[in-house]
Design a protein around this motif. Structure first.
Motif, PDB file in Angstrom:
ATOM      1  N   ASP A 188      38.386  43.289  47.013  1.00  0.00           N
ATOM      2  CA  ASP A 188      39.106  44.572  47.048  1.00  0.00           C
ATOM      3  C   ASP A 188      38.368  45.771  46.472  1.00  0.00           C
ATOM      4  OD1 ASP A 188      41.019  42.993  48.166  1.00  0.00           O
ATOM      5  OD2 ASP A 188      42.467  43.150  46.538  1.00  0.00           O
ATOM      6  N   HIS A 233      36.168  42.787  54.138  1.00  0.00           N
ATOM      7  CA  HIS A 233      37.524  42.342  53.814  1.00  0.00           C
ATOM      8  C   HIS A 233      38.537  43.244  54.541  1.00  0.00           C
ATOM      9  CE1 HIS A 233      40.570  40.350  51.500  1.00  0.00           C
ATOM     10  NE2 HIS A 233      40.691  41.230  50.538  1.00  0.00           N
ATOM     11  N   HIS A 289      43.282  46.370  54.648  1.00  0.00           N
ATOM     12  CA  HIS A 289      43.867  45.279  53.874  1.00  0.00           C
ATOM     13  C   HIS A 289      45.327  44.984  54.242  1.00  0.00           C
ATOM     14  CE1 HIS A 289      44.703  42.539  50.607  1.00  0.00           C
ATOM     15  NE2 HIS A 289      43.451  42.612  50.213  1.00  0.00           N
TER      16      HIS A 289
HETATM   17 ZN   LIG Z   1      42.232  41.435  49.039  1.00  0.00          ZN
END
Ligand SMILES: [Zn+2]
Length: 430
Positions: A131, A189, A193
């Protein structure tokens, strides 16, 4: 679900700016040129074999195991235990890996091992941070430096400082460039998100910054998904001049279609949060990671117990070099038959409890090896052809109450019969 907390503090604490910094050209992701080396054969493995020159792959230990840990934010006062951990607790866990004989390796070494290109130690860990929190640069990195541990960052692009979800606690592009220059692995990622599966309610950030919750379907969904999976990879690659080959799925929520889009984008491996030791045969499109939470230290302890050697009181498993056992085939040797005779001489180890001798062969498991207490010889004639090009043997026994173990690996290359008149090679009689 636990990862909701990862984004929640960001969403709550951040003053959503109206900026949309992504160039719209990013959206047309389809014409990306595949990077060299990322081409895959129909089987999904790297197309190294297609190269005209002969590439001799090193023999890898197929019994090695790796734990992958996933951390988020390091803070002195934990308010969101689902994603936060104190620096002290984090450092203690890093030390524990060392104490248990677990080697922290780079993610790219794990992937190279899975491709059969590089060996890794028998017990490994890969450390990842998700993150893009500033504390990963300011707090985690110095701790990792202390131990000399490599690590991987999984970033969602809009969560990086300056992005539409990147607030005051977000990592900056400058910090990322610094980490990149120092060998830190940076991977993808997603863009925003969110749950990547079609039909799920997601937050859409429109040009101008307006946010709406929507359920996207059809072409609209596909375009959004492309940006989440492919656009994110391209942005990281372009901003940092790197190659991105790993994708951590937000919340671990995905399906076959998401996997396919990621594969087509050139990702070599995809990661979830369902922790388990990674083995040579673990599928690359659903690699489990242990998400470490401040209020569940047992997750870490249990993972270490799965593969680690006990920390103190002397390691009960003593590793013996394969050379000392005069193994046959020898460690690193390549044999010309898929039905080899496997032997090791345990007489050098000392007193052995004859009932404790056990032999494991990769691809076969525990096999009914015979042990002769007089000569100390343990042997097994393979009766079913070995399918893999490399084979690892583990011989274990108890000696004076202690467990002794030897690992070795040999290559298997059956000769290609070219002419009917070829000399028959002496093969073991059946
Ligand atoms: Zn994450």
């Amino acid at each position: 679900m636990m990862f909701r907390f990862a984004i929640l503090p960001l969403l709550l604490a951040i003053n959503f700016s109206m900026c949309q910094k992504r160039p719209s050209a990013e959206q047309s992701a389809a014409s990306a040129t595949p990077s060299p080396g990322a081409q895959t054969s129909p089987g999904g493995s790297l197309a190294l074999a297609a190269s005209p020159s002969k590439i001799v792959k090193p023999v890898v230990d197929q019994t090695a195991q790796t734990l992958i840990f996933c951390y988020h934010r390091l803070v002195d006062k934990v308010r969101y235990p689902g994603t936060e951990i104190t620096p002290a607790a984090f450092e203690a866990e890093m030390k524990e890996l060392k104490d248990h004989g677990i080697t922290v390796i780079p993610m790219q070494d794990l992937l190279a091992w899975k491709r059969g290109e590089k060996n890794i130690p028998p017990r490994c860990a890969v450390i990842t941070f998700d993150d893009g929190w500033k504390s990963q640069y300011e707090v985690a990195w110095p701790i990792m430096k202390k131990f000399g541990y490599p690590f991987t960052l999984f970033l969602y692009c809009e969560g990086i400082a300056g992005g539409s979800l990147g607030g005051g606690q977000a990592i900056t592009w400058e910090q990322l460039a610094d980490m990149r220059d120092n060998g830190i692995d940076i991977e993808a990622h997603s863009a925003t998100h969110q749950d990547l599966r079609e039909g799920h309610s997601i937050m859409v950030i429109e040009p101008g910054g307006k946010r709406t919750r929507k359920k996207l379907t059809g072409a609209e969904y596909e375009q959004w998904l492309q940006n989440e999976v492919v656009g994110c990879k391209q942005l990281l690659e372009q901003r940092l001049g790197i190659k991105v080959n790993c994708f951590a799925v937000p919340f671990g929520n995905y399906n076959e279609h998401v996997k396919e889009v990621a594969r087509n984008a050139g990702y070599e491996a995809m990661f979830t949060v369902y922790g388990q030791p990674i083995t040579f045969n673990s599928p690359l499109d659903s690699i489990g990671r242990y998400a470490i939470e401040a209020n569940k230290p047992k997750v870490f302890e249990d993972a270490v117990k799965m593969i680690g050697a006990p920390a103190s009181g002397g390691a009960p498993v003593a590793e013996v070099g394969a050379k000392d056992l005069s193994t046959q085939p020898a460690d690193g040797e390549t044999v010309r038959t898929a039905l080899p005779l496997i032997k090791a001489n345990l007489s050098g180890i000392g007193q052995i409890d004859p009932g404790s001798v056990q032999m494991r062969v990769s691809g076969l498991g525990v096999i009914p090896a015979s042990y002769d207490p007089k000569t100390g010889m343990v042997s097994y004639q393979v009766t079913q052809k070995l399918h893999e090009k490399t084979c690892t043997v583990i011989v274990g026994a108890k000696s004076q109450g202690k467990k002794v173990e030897a690992h070795w690996t040999f290559g298997v290359e059956e000769p290609v019969v070219t002419a009917p008149a070829a000399k028959p090679t002496p093969t073991p009689k059946k």
